[in-house]
Write a protein that holds these residues in place. Structure first.
Motif, short mmCIF file in Angstrom:
data_model
loop_
_atom_site.label_atom_id
_atom_site.label_comp_id
_atom_site.label_asym_id
_atom_site.label_seq_id
_atom_site.Cartn_x
_atom_site.Cartn_y
_atom_site.Cartn_z
N ILE A 178 20.68 -4.59 35.00
CA ILE A 178 19.85 -4.00 33.96
C ILE A 178 18.84 -5.05 33.48
O ILE A 178 19.22 -6.16 33.11
N VAL A 179 17.57 -4.67 33.52
CA VAL A 179 16.48 -5.57 33.12
C VAL A 179 15.68 -4.90 32.01
O VAL A 179 15.37 -3.71 32.10
N THR A 180 15.37 -5.66 30.96
CA THR A 180 14.51 -5.16 29.88
C THR A 180 13.25 -6.02 29.83
O THR A 180 13.32 -7.25 29.85
N VAL A 181 12.10 -5.34 29.78
CA VAL A 181 10.82 -6.03 29.70
C VAL A 181 10.03 -5.50 28.51
O VAL A 181 10.27 -4.39 28.03
N LYS A 182 9.11 -6.31 28.03
CA LYS A 182 8.11 -5.85 27.05
C LYS A 182 6.78 -5.82 27.79
O LYS A 182 6.34 -6.83 28.33
N THR A 183 6.17 -4.65 27.80
CA THR A 183 4.90 -4.48 28.49
C THR A 183 3.80 -4.29 27.45
O THR A 183 3.98 -3.58 26.46
N THR A 184 2.67 -4.93 27.71
CA THR A 184 1.51 -4.87 26.83
C THR A 184 0.31 -4.39 27.64
O THR A 184 0.03 -4.94 28.71
N GLY A 185 -0.37 -3.37 27.12
CA GLY A 185 -1.61 -2.90 27.72
C GLY A 185 -2.76 -3.27 26.82
O GLY A 185 -2.64 -3.22 25.59
N TYR A 186 -3.88 -3.65 27.41
CA TYR A 186 -5.05 -4.05 26.62
C TYR A 186 -6.31 -3.57 27.32
O TYR A 186 -6.32 -3.31 28.51
#
Length: 169
Positions: free
Chosen positions: A127-135
Motif C-alpha cells: 500500500i502506497v500513499t502519495v500527495k499529488t499537486t496539480g498546477y
C-alpha cells in the motif's frame, strides 16, 4: 538491426521510497470540448461549466473547468509514475481546489510519496500513499489530494502482451 530497448513499465511497490517526488512528464491544455464533454458525460447540470453566457455573469467571467475533470486529469498524469502497476485504488482523500481552472489553461503535476507498507491481506502487493499537486501554466496550485493505492510487487503484476512486428498471434 538495432537492439530493442526495454520500455518503461512503471514503478512496483519496491521502487517507492517515502519522500520521493516525481515530476510527471506530461502537461495538458484543457479545451472547451473537454469541459463540455466531461460535464455532459457525468450529467453535471451546473451552468457555470457549459453555458458561456451564464458564466460571463459570474465573478469569473467565463466557464470554470469541471473540477472532477481536473481530479481525473491530474490523476491520469500521475499514472506512469505512480500507478502503472496498480492492483486497486483504495482512496482519494483531502481533495482541495485552491484556484480555479479555466478552458485554455495548461495543467502539470507532481507527486510525493508519503507512506508505504506491506499489505496484510495480499502478500503480492503493498500500500502506497502519495500527495499529488496539480498546477497551471503560471505555477498556481489548482488541486491537491492524497491517493492511496494497492501496488503490485515486482514479478506479480499481470503481463502486457506485446507482439513483435510481423509476428502472428
Amino acid at each position: 538491426m538495432k537492439e530493442q530497448k526495454k520500455s518503461w513499465s512503471g514503478r512496483f511497490y519496491e521502487d517507492f521510497e517515502v519522500g520521493d517526488v516525481y515530476q510527471h512528464p506530461l502537461g495538458r491544455t484543457v479545451t472547451t470540448t473537454d469541459n463540455l464533454w466531461f460535464t455532459l458525460l457525468t450529467q453535471n447540470t451546473a451552468p457555470i461549466h457549459i453555458d458561456h453566457q451564464y458564466a460571463s455573469q459570474t465573478e469569473f467571467g467565463k466557464p470554470l473547468l469541471n473540477s472532477t475533470f481536473t481530479l481525473a486529469l491530474v490523476t491520469g498524469q500521475s499514472v506512469s509514475d505512480i500507478s502503472q502497476n496498480v492492483l486497486a485504488n483504495l482512496s482519494w482523500d483531502e481533495v482541495r481546489l485552491p484556484s480555479p481552472v479555466f478552458e485554455g489553461d495548461t495543467i502539470y503535476s507532481q507527486s510525493e510519496v508519503l507512506s508505504k507498507r506491506e499489505s496484510q491481506s495480499r502478500p503480492h502487493a503493498g500500500i502506497v500513499t502519495v500527495k499529488t499537486t496539480g498546477y497551471n501554466q503560471q505555477g498556481q496550485v489548482v488541486i491537491t489530494f492524497k491517493r492511496t493505492e494497492l501496488v503490485y510487487k515486482r514479478g506479480y503484476a499481470p503481463h502486457i502482451v506485446r507482439l513483435q512486428p510481423g509476428a502472428s498471434q
